[in-house]
Motif scaffolding. Structure first.
Motif, PDB file in Angstrom:
ATOM      1  N   ARG B   9     131.838  27.477  81.898  1.00  0.00           N
ATOM      2  CA  ARG B   9     130.483  27.338  81.973  1.00  0.00           C
ATOM      3  C   ARG B   9     129.961  27.866  83.345  1.00  0.00           C
ATOM      4  NH1 ARG B   9     126.922  24.393  79.205  1.00  0.00           N
ATOM      5  NH2 ARG B   9     125.514  25.854  80.377  1.00  0.00           N
ATOM      6  N   TYR B  33     128.397  39.989  70.155  1.00  0.00           N
ATOM      7  CA  TYR B  33     127.712  40.448  71.557  1.00  0.00           C
ATOM      8  C   TYR B  33     127.849  40.019  72.848  1.00  0.00           C
ATOM      9  CZ  TYR B  33     124.718  41.309  67.373  1.00  0.00           C
ATOM     10  OH  TYR B  33     124.304  41.699  66.054  1.00  0.00           O
ATOM     11  N   TYR B  35     125.989  39.757  76.648  1.00  0.00           N
ATOM     12  CA  TYR B  35     124.771  40.222  77.018  1.00  0.00           C
ATOM     13  C   TYR B  35     124.984  39.859  78.729  1.00  0.00           C
ATOM     14  CZ  TYR B  35     122.126  40.993  72.811  1.00  0.00           C
ATOM     15  OH  TYR B  35     121.681  41.450  71.674  1.00  0.00           O
ATOM     16  N   LEU B  91     126.318  36.156  78.566  1.00  0.00           N
ATOM     17  CA  LEU B  91     126.024  35.433  77.389  1.00  0.00           C
ATOM     18  C   LEU B  91     126.735  36.002  76.330  1.00  0.00           C
ATOM     19  CD1 LEU B  91     121.910  35.373  77.653  1.00  0.00           C
ATOM     20  CD2 LEU B  91     123.694  33.301  77.607  1.00  0.00           C
ATOM     21  N   GLN B 104     120.793  36.505  65.947  1.00  0.00           N
ATOM     22  CA  GLN B 104     121.777  36.431  66.749  1.00  0.00           C
ATOM     23  C   GLN B 104     121.842  35.184  67.232  1.00  0.00           C
ATOM     24  OE1 GLN B 104     122.147  39.675  69.691  1.00  0.00           O
ATOM     25  NE2 GLN B 104     121.348  41.241  68.014  1.00  0.00           N
ATOM     26  N   TYR B 105     122.625  34.441  67.355  1.00  0.00           N
ATOM     27  CA  TYR B 105     122.996  33.038  67.865  1.00  0.00           C
ATOM     28  C   TYR B 105     123.776  33.191  69.180  1.00  0.00           C
ATOM     29  CZ  TYR B 105     121.756  31.776  63.085  1.00  0.00           C
ATOM     30  OH  TYR B 105     120.988  31.665  61.984  1.00  0.00           O
ATOM     31  N   PHE B 106     122.923  32.590  70.115  1.00  0.00           N
ATOM     32  CA  PHE B 106     123.571  32.466  71.485  1.00  0.00           C
ATOM     33  C   PHE B 106     124.672  31.205  71.966  1.00  0.00           C
ATOM     34  CE2 PHE B 106     121.775  36.434  73.348  1.00  0.00           C
ATOM     35  CZ  PHE B 106     120.848  36.819  72.280  1.00  0.00           C
ATOM     36  N   GLY B 107     125.490  31.649  72.703  1.00  0.00           N
ATOM     37  CA  GLY B 107     125.959  30.415  73.305  1.00  0.00           C
ATOM     38  C   GLY B 107     125.314  30.242  74.645  1.00  0.00           C
ATOM     39  N   PRO B 108     125.879  29.150  75.370  1.00  0.00           N
ATOM     40  CA  PRO B 108     125.301  28.556  76.606  1.00  0.00           C
ATOM     41  C   PRO B 108     125.273  29.599  77.762  1.00  0.00           C
ATOM     42  CG  PRO B 108     127.291  27.523  76.250  1.00  0.00           C
ATOM     43  CD  PRO B 108     126.979  28.363  75.159  1.00  0.00           C
TER      44      PRO B 108
END
Lengths: 113, 115
Positions: B9, B33, B35, B91, B104-108
């Motif tokens: 993280r 993806y 980013y 990201l 699109q589903y994003f991680g932390p």
């Protein structure tokens, strides 16, 4: 080239007041448009998206947005702000390059008690 | 359903050191993806994978950045050597398909600080 512009890097409203976050896009083809919310130290969460069909899109947490082709806009609204709505909001557009999203600069929403 | 998982993280490194970020997408999502999000900015696409193939890496600085998704599932993004300007949040996102309308589903994210 496709671009997304968010007007106002910071918006402050009182709890219970109307929330209006502005987004304009430029595109030579009908776009797909998204609003994401980002809380501190978290990833982006989808609020709503416009693809085709109805131009008024309802999302989670009472938010909605209206696609206006004539104005190239996709503004986000919520009738009554909650303290928990304080976060960063991003408008994004896609459609010209497969799954590539173009994000705006973001608008930080503050909610005053 | 588990979301997109990223690790670490947070990462703090000295300039010129190498660093790697790991991402595990939502199960069954074919498109992944990476980013880059600079402070006060929106995310910018670095690279997009469909299964194990990089279909858009035009924004990836290939002199120092590399990425892989060998088995079409999890992915690693590497920077070598890191520069001060690489300090940002990285990201990872995934989507079921690769169409422009797919969510699109994003991680932390991984917050990188280069000293």
């Amino acid at each position: 080239a496709q671009s997304v512009t968010q007007l106002g890097s910071h918006v402050s409203v009182s709890e219970g007041a109307l929330v209006l976050l502005r987004c304009n896009y430029s595109s030579s083809v009908p776009p797909y448009l998204f609003w994401y919310v980002q809380y501190p130290n978290q990833g982006l969460q989808l609020l709503l998206k416009y693809t085709t069909g109805a131009t008024l899109v309802k999302g989670i947490n009472g938010f909605e947005a209206e696609f206006k082709k004539s104005e190239t806009s996709f503004h986000l609204t919520k009738p009554s702000a909650h303290m928990s709505d304080a976060a960063e909001y991003f408008c994004a557009g896609g459609g010209n390059q497969g799954g590539k999203l173009i994000f705006g600069q973001g608008t930080e929403l503050s909610v005053k008690p | 359903e588990a979301g997109v998982v990223q690790s670490p993280r947070y990462k703090i490194i000295e300039k010129k050191q190498p660093v790697a970020f790991w991402c595990n997408p939502i199960s069954g999502h074919n498109t992944l993806y990476w980013y880059l999000q600079n402070l006060g900015q929106g995310p910018e696409l670095l690279i997009r994978y469909e299964n194990e193939e990089a279909v858009d890496d035009s924004q990836l600085p290939k002199d120092r950045f590399s990425a892989e998704r060998l088995k079409g599932v999890d992915s690693t993004l590497k920077i070598q050597p890191a520069e001060l300007g690489d300090s940002a949040v990285y990201l990872c996102a995934s989507s079921l398909l690769s169409g422009a309308a797919d969510t699109q589903y994003f991680g932390p994210g991984t917050r990188l600080t280069v000293l």
